[in-house]
Design a protein around this motif. Structure first.
Motif, PDB file in Angstrom:
ATOM      1  N   HIS A 131      49.735  49.462  43.041  1.00 31.32           N
ATOM      2  CA  HIS A 131      48.610  48.629  42.573  1.00 31.32           C
ATOM      3  C   HIS A 131      48.061  49.217  41.273  1.00 31.32           C
ATOM      4  O   HIS A 131      46.940  49.757  41.249  1.00 31.32           O
ATOM      5  CB  HIS A 131      47.500  48.592  43.634  1.00 31.32           C
ATOM      6  N   PRO A 132      48.824  49.118  40.181  1.00 38.36           N
ATOM      7  CA  PRO A 132      48.394  49.774  38.936  1.00 38.36           C
ATOM      8  C   PRO A 132      47.042  49.234  38.456  1.00 38.36           C
ATOM      9  O   PRO A 132      46.796  48.033  38.519  1.00 38.36           O
ATOM     10  CB  PRO A 132      49.519  49.441  37.943  1.00 38.36           C
ATOM     11  N   GLY A 133      46.174  50.152  38.028  1.00 40.08           N
ATOM     12  CA  GLY A 133      44.884  49.762  37.463  1.00 40.08           C
ATOM     13  C   GLY A 133      43.800  49.512  38.501  1.00 40.08           C
ATOM     14  O   GLY A 133      42.634  49.312  38.147  1.00 40.08           O
ATOM     15  N   VAL A 134      44.155  49.507  39.791  1.00 37.74           N
ATOM     16  CA  VAL A 134      43.125  49.255  40.818  1.00 37.74           C
ATOM     17  C   VAL A 134      42.478  50.595  41.206  1.00 37.74           C
ATOM     18  O   VAL A 134      43.187  51.529  41.602  1.00 37.74           O
ATOM     19  CB  VAL A 134      43.746  48.592  42.084  1.00 37.74           C
ATOM     20  N   PRO A 135      41.149  50.712  41.052  1.00 32.42           N
ATOM     21  CA  PRO A 135      40.523  51.999  41.373  1.00 32.42           C
ATOM     22  C   PRO A 135      40.637  52.375  42.851  1.00 32.42           C
ATOM     23  O   PRO A 135      40.608  51.507  43.722  1.00 32.42           O
ATOM     24  CB  PRO A 135      39.051  51.810  40.978  1.00 32.42           C
ATOM     25  N   ILE A 136      40.764  53.666  43.077  1.00 32.96           N
ATOM     26  CA  ILE A 136      40.910  54.164  44.453  1.00 32.96           C
ATOM     27  C   ILE A 136      39.607  54.830  44.883  1.00 32.96           C
ATOM     28  O   ILE A 136      39.167  55.818  44.293  1.00 32.96           O
ATOM     29  CB  ILE A 136      42.086  55.142  44.557  1.00 32.96           C
ATOM     30  N   VAL A 137      38.988  54.247  45.918  1.00 31.63           N
ATOM     31  CA  VAL A 137      37.749  54.769  46.502  1.00 31.63           C
ATOM     32  C   VAL A 137      38.135  55.482  47.792  1.00 31.63           C
ATOM     33  O   VAL A 137      38.697  54.859  48.693  1.00 31.63           O
ATOM     34  CB  VAL A 137      36.758  53.617  46.823  1.00 31.63           C
ATOM     35  N   THR A 138      37.852  56.761  47.867  1.00 31.51           N
ATOM     36  CA  THR A 138      38.284  57.533  49.035  1.00 31.51           C
ATOM     37  C   THR A 138      37.083  58.040  49.825  1.00 31.51           C
ATOM     38  O   THR A 138      36.178  58.677  49.271  1.00 31.51           O
ATOM     39  CB  THR A 138      39.177  58.710  48.583  1.00 31.51           C
ATOM     40  N   TYR A 139      37.106  57.725  51.087  1.00 26.68           N
ATOM     41  CA  TYR A 139      36.074  58.188  52.024  1.00 26.68           C
ATOM     42  C   TYR A 139      36.096  59.723  52.041  1.00 26.68           C
ATOM     43  O   TYR A 139      37.170  60.325  52.004  1.00 26.68           O
ATOM     44  CB  TYR A 139      36.439  57.624  53.401  1.00 26.68           C
ATOM     45  N   VAL A 140      34.935  60.350  52.124  1.00 32.36           N
ATOM     46  CA  VAL A 140      34.908  61.816  52.087  1.00 32.36           C
ATOM     47  C   VAL A 140      35.631  62.457  53.271  1.00 32.36           C
ATOM     48  O   VAL A 140      35.954  63.637  53.220  1.00 32.36           O
ATOM     49  CB  VAL A 140      33.465  62.375  52.000  1.00 32.36           C
ATOM     50  N   ASN A 141      35.891  61.675  54.299  1.00 29.00           N
ATOM     51  CA  ASN A 141      36.663  62.211  55.433  1.00 29.00           C
ATOM     52  C   ASN A 141      38.134  62.254  55.051  1.00 29.00           C
ATOM     53  O   ASN A 141      38.956  61.497  55.555  1.00 29.00           O
ATOM     54  CB  ASN A 141      36.468  61.332  56.675  1.00 29.00           C
ATOM     55  N   SER A 142      38.463  63.126  54.119  1.00 24.39           N
ATOM     56  CA  SER A 142      39.818  63.230  53.577  1.00 24.39           C
ATOM     57  C   SER A 142      39.981  64.639  53.026  1.00 24.39           C
ATOM     58  O   SER A 142      38.994  65.333  52.749  1.00 24.39           O
ATOM     59  CB  SER A 142      40.007  62.199  52.459  1.00 24.39           C
ATOM     60  N   THR A 143      41.235  65.048  52.828  1.00 25.35           N
ATOM     61  CA  THR A 143      41.475  66.402  52.319  1.00 25.35           C
ATOM     62  C   THR A 143      41.149  66.475  50.827  1.00 25.35           C
ATOM     63  O   THR A 143      41.084  65.450  50.132  1.00 25.35           O
ATOM     64  CB  THR A 143      42.954  66.784  52.501  1.00 25.35           C
ATOM     65  N   ALA A 144      41.009  67.700  50.326  1.00 18.05           N
ATOM     66  CA  ALA A 144      40.756  67.893  48.895  1.00 18.05           C
ATOM     67  C   ALA A 144      41.929  67.339  48.083  1.00 18.05           C
ATOM     68  O   ALA A 144      41.729  66.769  47.006  1.00 18.05           O
ATOM     69  CB  ALA A 144      40.545  69.378  48.607  1.00 18.05           C
ATOM     70  N   ALA A 145      43.152  67.475  48.608  1.00 17.01           N
ATOM     71  CA  ALA A 145      44.330  66.995  47.873  1.00 17.01           C
ATOM     72  C   ALA A 145      44.278  65.478  47.705  1.00 17.01           C
ATOM     73  O   ALA A 145      44.657  64.950  46.649  1.00 17.01           O
ATOM     74  CB  ALA A 145      45.594  67.407  48.624  1.00 17.01           C
ATOM     75  N   VAL A 146      43.791  64.780  48.728  1.00 17.86           N
ATOM     76  CA  VAL A 146      43.670  63.314  48.641  1.00 17.86           C
ATOM     77  C   VAL A 146      42.514  62.938  47.707  1.00 17.86           C
ATOM     78  O   VAL A 146      42.636  62.034  46.874  1.00 17.86           O
ATOM     79  CB  VAL A 146      43.505  62.718  50.065  1.00 17.86           C
ATOM     80  N   LYS A 147      41.414  63.648  47.818  1.00 13.86           N
ATOM     81  CA  LYS A 147      40.287  63.369  46.901  1.00 13.86           C
ATOM     82  C   LYS A 147      40.728  63.563  45.451  1.00 13.86           C
ATOM     83  O   LYS A 147      40.335  62.813  44.555  1.00 13.86           O
ATOM     84  CB  LYS A 147      39.112  64.314  47.203  1.00 13.86           C
ATOM     85  N   ALA A 148      41.569  64.578  45.219  1.00 12.02           N
ATOM     86  CA  ALA A 148      41.996  64.885  43.843  1.00 12.02           C
ATOM     87  C   ALA A 148      42.802  63.741  43.241  1.00 12.02           C
ATOM     88  O   ALA A 148      42.838  63.582  42.022  1.00 12.02           O
ATOM     89  CB  ALA A 148      42.813  66.173  43.844  1.00 12.02           C
ATOM     90  N   GLU A 149      43.459  62.934  44.073  1.00 13.39           N
ATOM     91  CA  GLU A 149      44.266  61.812  43.569  1.00 13.39           C
ATOM     92  C   GLU A 149      43.433  60.540  43.422  1.00 13.39           C
ATOM     93  O   GLU A 149      43.956  59.506  43.023  1.00 13.39           O
ATOM     94  CB  GLU A 149      45.429  61.531  44.539  1.00 13.39           C
ATOM     95  N   SER A 150      42.146  60.604  43.766  1.00 11.84           N
ATOM     96  CA  SER A 150      41.310  59.400  43.850  1.00 11.84           C
ATOM     97  C   SER A 150      40.420  59.280  42.618  1.00 11.84           C
ATOM     98  O   SER A 150      40.237  60.234  41.866  1.00 11.84           O
ATOM     99  CB  SER A 150      40.436  59.466  45.102  1.00 11.84           C
ATOM    100  N   ASP A 151      39.835  58.079  42.435  1.00 12.01           N
ATOM    101  CA  ASP A 151      38.928  57.886  41.302  1.00 12.01           C
ATOM    102  C   ASP A 151      37.500  58.257  41.664  1.00 12.01           C
ATOM    103  O   ASP A 151      36.754  58.761  40.836  1.00 12.01           O
ATOM    104  CB  ASP A 151      38.977  56.416  40.852  1.00 12.01           C
ATOM    105  N   ILE A 152      37.129  57.976  42.894  1.00 11.91           N
ATOM    106  CA  ILE A 152      35.741  58.235  43.315  1.00 11.91           C
ATOM    107  C   ILE A 152      35.731  58.340  44.840  1.00 11.91           C
ATOM    108  O   ILE A 152      36.562  57.714  45.511  1.00 11.91           O
ATOM    109  CB  ILE A 152      34.797  57.099  42.811  1.00 11.91           C
ATOM    110  N   CYS A 153      34.800  59.113  45.363  1.00  7.47           N
ATOM    111  CA  CYS A 153      34.647  59.209  46.817  1.00  7.47           C
ATOM    112  C   CYS A 153      33.517  58.296  47.299  1.00  7.47           C
ATOM    113  O   CYS A 153      32.737  57.770  46.497  1.00  7.47           O
ATOM    114  CB  CYS A 153      34.339  60.645  47.224  1.00  7.47           C
ATOM    115  N   CYS A 154      33.435  58.116  48.595  1.00  2.74           N
ATOM    116  CA  CYS A 154      32.297  57.413  49.196  1.00  2.74           C
ATOM    117  C   CYS A 154      32.078  57.986  50.588  1.00  2.74           C
ATOM    118  O   CYS A 154      32.937  58.703  51.110  1.00  2.74           O
ATOM    119  CB  CYS A 154      32.550  55.908  49.295  1.00  2.74           C
TER     120      CYS A 154
END
Ligand code: SF4
Length: 327
Positions: A131-154
């Motif tokens: 999904h190129p260009g679609v921002p990734i919102v990652t719930y804070v219930n995730s690892t640091a490695a997953v957060k690092a690949e994301s655009d913003i947390c929630c």
């Protein structure tokens, strides 16, 4: 050793929790609590405790309590050398990311999370490719490695605000499918989901809600947004742990059910003796790995220390900080 002195010293703490801890159980907690309070001073340590900690941890040894968002926010303001995170591993990682110069300890590094383990950094990269260009919102219930690949947390408390703050028509929301679906129901933004679930909240069913209502006429039912959408639809109110707690304080329902982890109701009811709590009980086995003896051991031995690769931490921190900037 359990002495009369020690019991007298800890008696004011017992007053806080006497409505949820029987007198016969208190002596089994008092010695560890007393030792932890002394160790905190010696180590210049603070204890951050999630709402799902048991009452003797939540009310008797913690310095800062709250849900994921509150702990993430407060972790940035901590003035101590050592942070003990009484919660699960991703929370300790978040505290470390936001406090790279402090020692962060978790009393049991095996305290994981079904949501956090449902997705890897490689999965996030694949979603981005798909999904190129679609921002990734990652719930804070995730690892640091997953957060690092994301655009913003929630968090469950600010997810709607975060999604709408991006000014786009489509977002990817990871990893909690039900939280994403519950947010999608409140916004015009199209929400693409991932099939991660919280093993505590996914167990509640719409039928549970109807049964609770039939058995408890007049009861007010509050659901966490990690519950399936059909559960949220049957409930009277859906909100994060902080929102549920605020609801009880504000509305003071005569009888209430919190569809969430067991200890949450124990901790909220301590401050609201006038409210009757019906308690369907779903325990989080990961949260329950954190105990007073393990907190004491962590402070005695200064283990287990949470470390994160600095470059990865920097990228993950940016996602958390972007979330904290959303008002
Ligand atoms: S309650 Fe659910 S989301 Fe929270 S730590 Fe346990 S499994 Fe993870």
């Amino acid at each position: 050793m359990l002495t009369a002195d020690l019991l007298e010293r800890t008696a004011p703490l017992y007053d806080r929790v006497r409505s949820v801890i029987p007198p016969i159980e208190w002596p089994s907690f008092a010695e560890d609590i007393d030792a932890i309070l002394t160790l905190k001073k010696q180590r210049n340590a603070v204890i951050l405790a999630h709402n799902y900690m048991t009452p003797e941890i939540f009310h008797c040894v913690s310095d800062i309590v709250g849900d994921s968002l509150a702990l993430a926010r407060e972790a940035t303001k901590v003035d101590a050398d050592v942070i003990v995170l009484a919660g699960v591993h991703f929370m300790a990682e978040t505290a470390k990311m936001l406090n790279p110069n402090k020692t962060v300890l978790i009393p049991d590094s095996g305290a994981g999370c079904s949501l956090a383990s449902s997705i890897t950094a490689a999965d996030v990269r694949l979603m981005r490719e798909k999904h190129p260009g679609v921002p990734i919102v990652t719930y804070v219930n995730s690892t640091a490695a997953v957060k690092a690949e994301s655009d913003i947390c929630c968090t469950s408390g600010n997810a709607l605000k975060v999604v709408e703050s991006l000014g786009v028509d489509t977002v990817i929301m990871l990893p909690d499918e039900y939280l994403a679906q519950n947010i999608a129901a409140q916004t015009r933004v199209k929400v693409l989901t991932w099939a991660g679930h919280c093993e505590v909240h996914e167990r509640f069913t719409a039928n549970d809600v109807r049964t609770l209502r039939a058995e408890n006429p007049g009861v007010i039912i509050l659901a966490h947004p990690e519950c399936p959408p059909e559960v949220v639809a049957e409930a009277d109110y859906a909100g994060s742990t902080a929102d549920m707690s605020a609801f009880v304080g504000r509305e003071k329902p005569a009888k209430v059910v919190l569809l969430t982890e067991c200890s949450m109701a124990d901790n909220v009811c301590v401050g609201h003796p006038e409210v009757s709590f019906v308690r369907p009980c779903n325990l989080c086995p990961h949260m329950k790995r954190i105990t007073l003896p393990k907190i004491r051991h962590a402070l005695e031995t200064m283990t287990e220390e949470v470390t994160i690769d600095p470059a990865l931490a920097e990228r993950a921190r940016r996602s958390v900080e972007r979330m904290l900037e959303v008002r």
